[in-house]
Design an enzyme around this catalytic site. Structure first.
Site, PDB file in Angstrom:
ATOM      1  N   LEU A 112       0.866  -1.187   0.000  1.00  0.00           N
ATOM      2  CA  LEU A 112       0.000   0.000   0.000  1.00  0.00           C
ATOM      3  C   LEU A 112       0.897   1.229   0.000  1.00  0.00           C
ATOM      4  O   LEU A 112       1.621   1.481   0.961  1.00  0.00           O
ATOM      5  CB  LEU A 112      -0.913  -0.031   1.229  1.00  0.00           C
ATOM      6  CG  LEU A 112      -1.751  -1.317   1.364  1.00  0.00           C
ATOM      7  CD1 LEU A 112      -2.490  -1.351   2.693  1.00  0.00           C
ATOM      8  CD2 LEU A 112      -2.728  -1.473   0.201  1.00  0.00           C
ATOM      9  N   ASN A 113       0.875   1.969  -1.114  1.00  0.00           N
ATOM     10  CA  ASN A 113       1.861   3.031  -1.354  1.00  0.00           C
ATOM     11  C   ASN A 113       1.169   4.363  -1.681  1.00  0.00           C
ATOM     12  O   ASN A 113       1.640   5.118  -2.511  1.00  0.00           O
ATOM     13  CB  ASN A 113       2.783   2.588  -2.512  1.00  0.00           C
ATOM     14  CG  ASN A 113       3.911   3.570  -2.779  1.00  0.00           C
ATOM     15  OD1 ASN A 113       4.559   4.039  -1.853  1.00  0.00           O
ATOM     16  ND2 ASN A 113       4.133   3.900  -4.038  1.00  0.00           N
ATOM     17  N   GLY A 114       0.043   4.608  -0.994  1.00  0.00           N
ATOM     18  CA  GLY A 114      -0.730   5.812  -1.323  1.00  0.00           C
ATOM     19  C   GLY A 114      -0.376   7.034  -0.497  1.00  0.00           C
ATOM     20  O   GLY A 114      -0.823   8.135  -0.777  1.00  0.00           O
ATOM     21  N   LYS A 126       5.767   8.716   0.839  1.00  0.00           N
ATOM     22  CA  LYS A 126       6.470   8.300   2.050  1.00  0.00           C
ATOM     23  C   LYS A 126       7.495   7.208   1.744  1.00  0.00           C
ATOM     24  O   LYS A 126       8.538   7.109   2.386  1.00  0.00           O
ATOM     25  CB  LYS A 126       5.444   7.782   3.062  1.00  0.00           C
ATOM     26  CG  LYS A 126       6.074   7.472   4.408  1.00  0.00           C
ATOM     27  CD  LYS A 126       5.037   7.161   5.442  1.00  0.00           C
ATOM     28  CE  LYS A 126       5.712   6.907   6.773  1.00  0.00           C
ATOM     29  NZ  LYS A 126       4.756   6.468   7.797  1.00  0.00           N
ATOM     30  N   GLN A 189      -5.289   3.706  -6.543  1.00  0.00           N
ATOM     31  CA  GLN A 189      -6.567   3.634  -5.839  1.00  0.00           C
ATOM     32  C   GLN A 189      -7.444   4.779  -6.342  1.00  0.00           C
ATOM     33  O   GLN A 189      -6.970   5.675  -7.044  1.00  0.00           O
ATOM     34  CB  GLN A 189      -6.360   3.686  -4.329  1.00  0.00           C
ATOM     35  CG  GLN A 189      -5.798   4.962  -3.769  1.00  0.00           C
ATOM     36  CD  GLN A 189      -5.521   4.848  -2.270  1.00  0.00           C
ATOM     37  OE1 GLN A 189      -4.387   4.837  -1.849  1.00  0.00           O
ATOM     38  NE2 GLN A 189      -6.561   4.778  -1.467  1.00  0.00           N
ATOM     39  N   HIS A 221      -7.238   2.662   2.415  1.00  0.00           N
ATOM     40  CA  HIS A 221      -6.763   1.460   1.707  1.00  0.00           C
ATOM     41  C   HIS A 221      -7.829   0.376   1.543  1.00  0.00           C
ATOM     42  O   HIS A 221      -7.609  -0.615   0.870  1.00  0.00           O
ATOM     43  CB  HIS A 221      -5.471   0.897   2.305  1.00  0.00           C
ATOM     44  CG  HIS A 221      -5.429   0.861   3.811  1.00  0.00           C
ATOM     45  ND1 HIS A 221      -6.434   0.349   4.579  1.00  0.00           N
ATOM     46  CD2 HIS A 221      -4.470   1.280   4.672  1.00  0.00           C
ATOM     47  CE1 HIS A 221      -6.103   0.442   5.862  1.00  0.00           C
ATOM     48  NE2 HIS A 221      -4.926   1.016   5.945  1.00  0.00           N
ATOM     49  N   ILE A 250       3.565  -0.162   3.104  1.00  0.00           N
ATOM     50  CA  ILE A 250       4.967  -0.097   2.670  1.00  0.00           C
ATOM     51  C   ILE A 250       5.880   0.407   3.781  1.00  0.00           C
ATOM     52  O   ILE A 250       7.070   0.137   3.788  1.00  0.00           O
ATOM     53  CB  ILE A 250       5.124   0.740   1.379  1.00  0.00           C
ATOM     54  CG1 ILE A 250       6.486   0.442   0.730  1.00  0.00           C
ATOM     55  CG2 ILE A 250       4.949   2.231   1.658  1.00  0.00           C
ATOM     56  CD1 ILE A 250       6.510   0.494  -0.754  1.00  0.00           C
ATOM     57  N   ASP A 251       5.302   1.082   4.793  1.00  0.00           N
ATOM     58  CA  ASP A 251       6.152   1.578   5.884  1.00  0.00           C
ATOM     59  C   ASP A 251       6.286   0.584   7.038  1.00  0.00           C
ATOM     60  O   ASP A 251       6.882   0.893   8.063  1.00  0.00           O
ATOM     61  CB  ASP A 251       5.666   2.940   6.393  1.00  0.00           C
ATOM     62  CG  ASP A 251       4.284   2.873   7.031  1.00  0.00           C
ATOM     63  OD1 ASP A 251       3.745   1.760   7.192  1.00  0.00           O
ATOM     64  OD2 ASP A 251       3.739   3.945   7.362  1.00  0.00           O
ATOM     65  N   LYS A 395       6.163   5.383  11.507  1.00  0.00           N
ATOM     66  CA  LYS A 395       5.166   6.458  11.393  1.00  0.00           C
ATOM     67  C   LYS A 395       5.758   7.795  11.817  1.00  0.00           C
ATOM     68  O   LYS A 395       5.283   8.842  11.407  1.00  0.00           O
ATOM     69  CB  LYS A 395       3.949   6.163  12.286  1.00  0.00           C
ATOM     70  CG  LYS A 395       3.261   4.842  12.002  1.00  0.00           C
ATOM     71  CD  LYS A 395       2.532   4.858  10.678  1.00  0.00           C
ATOM     72  CE  LYS A 395       1.793   3.547  10.418  1.00  0.00           C
ATOM     73  NZ  LYS A 395       1.396   3.408   9.011  1.00  0.00           N
TER      74      LYS A 395
END
Length: 508
Positions: A112-114, A126, A189, A221, A250-251, A395
């Site tokens: 998930l890279n949004g 990010k 997305q 997501h 992804i983080d 985060k």
């Protein structure tokens, strides 16, 4: 009806005003549809078909938002987790090496890279923040999958779910991976219009997103399933004979492909239904009390988030004894089941109403969903209680301090905890927002990253800097009051110390 224990508490209203509300809701949907048509007609020609698909999803979300009368969960109906609902990771068997190649042929890895790096003071996605040895989140992910493909002579694809905020920058970055043994696919997305909180109408003036980016948002997501399906990639992977996808943020640097969990999915217990959905959970500590948890409800496992909990039940929700696990957002889903629930239109995830205050003073709402909330829409869902090491999200800069330190070493893109650390838990680190929140500021405050091998707890507040080769052990609290500054000298060893006052070290 006991209104108090309803999760989305709502006031009882006299019938006259209820009729009025119903009429205004019907009206709101009709007015919204008119505005969405206008936006489509003013969008660039090439973008219109895609926008129509996305707006169809938005209208569904909006009409569900209008229809929600109250609770999505009644507190008293929450049941104890049944035997076997959550499997202990240590009970899983490790597949033999000769099987791994065939297993990996069945897998797709989704990241998930949004998200943008704005909360850490960084421009762009990010995933391009450098986390260790000048490598970014994306670099580490690519290294992991490439290593997997080389080791087992397979071709696991990496799929990035971008948003309109991150897509352009991500496309530029992934060109540098061209020469590697790795297929990278991307899809976006949805792009939904922000809604004015008073009028419930889109604030966008036209359908050109780039023209006024503040008027649009990516809807969380939970949009993964629809967008993955609409992109054509889902069908492509099913046609290739792949059966499961592994989805993670992804983080989260702990979210690597786990062969034991994959083996559990591909060789299911014949006495149980085939697991279409697996949520990796881990034991809740005091640091995780706000994280979503797993509950049994109406004969299905489902995710319960703190936003769904009535105020008077929040303490129960946070209790480590009542709800032992929390969701890591590492999820495994069966591809044909994803196709089925999207085709059937049976995805009814809880709506998260996100209130935002824009720079021009307008209050807007964003309707969002969470990817894990779809668990209840699948059959045979299970939880796997995984080691804490599979949950290593970055985060804040306090998380960055841990992953940059000697607590970890790097092996083919995966972080491995140092064998010198006596216990498996990571230290609790709190760095003051005023001086450490942004990555650039944070980096300027450490000449080198301190030795944290024996650290339990670190709190730093105020104008504090660290010299070279500092070692922190046990509990260390450093507080520089307003107007003071503390320079921790190079080579200092602080063990179970509280440092306060003013200490300046200046070059002579």
């Amino acid at each position: 009806m006991d209104v108090i224990n309803r999760i989305r508490s709502h006031q009882r209203t006299p019938s006259g005003s209820r009729d009025f509300k119903e009429a205004t809701k019907r009206d709101a949907l009709a007015r919204l549809e008119v505005e969405l048509e206008k936006l489509i007609s003013t969008a660039p020609e090439t973008r219109r078909p895609q926008l129509e698909k996305e707006f169809k999803g938005f209208k569904t979300l909006f009409s569900r938002f209008l229809a929600e009368q109250g609770p999505s969960v009644t507190w008293e109906k929450i049941e104890k987790l049944p035997e076997g609902a959550v499997i202990d990771y240590n009970s899983l068997s490790t597949p033999t090496t000769d099987n791994v190649h065939h297993m990996l042929d069945k897998l797709v890895v989704v990241k998930l890279n949004g998200g943008l790096g704005t909360s850490m003071g960084c421009k762009g996605p990010k995933s391009v923040i450098q986390v260790r040895n000048d490598l970014t989140f994306l670099d580490l992910t690519v290294q992991q999958i490439e290593h997997l493909n080389k080791t087992y002579k397979c071709n696991v694809p990496l799929v990035l779910m971008n948003s309109f905020n991150t897509d352009e920058d991500t496309q530029k970055v992934i060109r540098k991976y061209k020469g590697l043994k790795l297929d990278i696919h991307t899809f976006n997305q949805s792009c939904h219009p922000r809604i004015n909180r008073e009028s419930l109408l889109p604030i966008a003036q036209n359908g050109d997103v780039q023209d006024d980016i503040e008027s649009w948002y990516p809807p969380g997501h939970g949009d993964f399933y629809e967008s993955f399906h609409n992109s054509g990639l889902l069908q492509k992977f099913i046609n290739e004979g792949r059966t499961y996808c592994f989805i993670s943020n992804i983080d989260n640097l702990g979210a690597t492909v786990d062969l034991n969990i994959l083996s559990l999915l591909l060789n299911p217990d014949p006495l149980r239904p085939v697991p279409e959905f697996v949520m990796e959970v881990t034991d809740k500590t005091r640091a995780d009390v706000k994280g979503g948890t797993l509950i049994q409800y109406e004969d299905k496992l489902r995710l319960l988030e703190i936003a769904q909990v009535p105020k008077e039940r929040v303490d129960d929700f946070k209790s480590v004894s009542q709800f032992k696990f929390f969701n890591t957002n590492n999820l495994w889903a069966k591809l044909d089941a994803v196709q089925r629930v999207v085709d059937q239109g049976s995805l009814n995830m809880e709506i998260i109403v996100n209130n935002k205050h824009l720079s021009d003073g307008i209050n807007v709402i964003q309707l969002e969903t969470a990817v894990g909330a779809a668990m209840k829409c699948f059959e045979g869902g299970i939880g796997v209680n995984v080691p804490r090491s599979r949950f290593l999200p970055v985060k804040k800069t306090s998380d960055l301090l841990l992953v940059m330190s000697n607590l970890y070493s790097l092996s083919h893109g995966s972080l491995v905890m140092s064998s010198q650390r006596m216990f498996a838990s990571t230290p609790l680190v709190k760095l003051g927002d005023n001086h450490f929140a942004k990555v650039k500021e944070y980096l300027n405050r450490f000449a080198t990253i301190p030795d944290l091998i024996e650290l339990d707890h670190l709190t730093v507040s105020g104008d504090v800097t660290f010299g070279r080769g500092v070692s922190l052990k046990g509990t260390v609290i450093i507080i520089a009051n307003h107007g003071d500054r503390i320079d921790i000298p190079s080579g200092a060893i602080l063990e179970n110390k509280i440092v306060s006052g003013n200490l300046r070290i200046l070059d002579h």
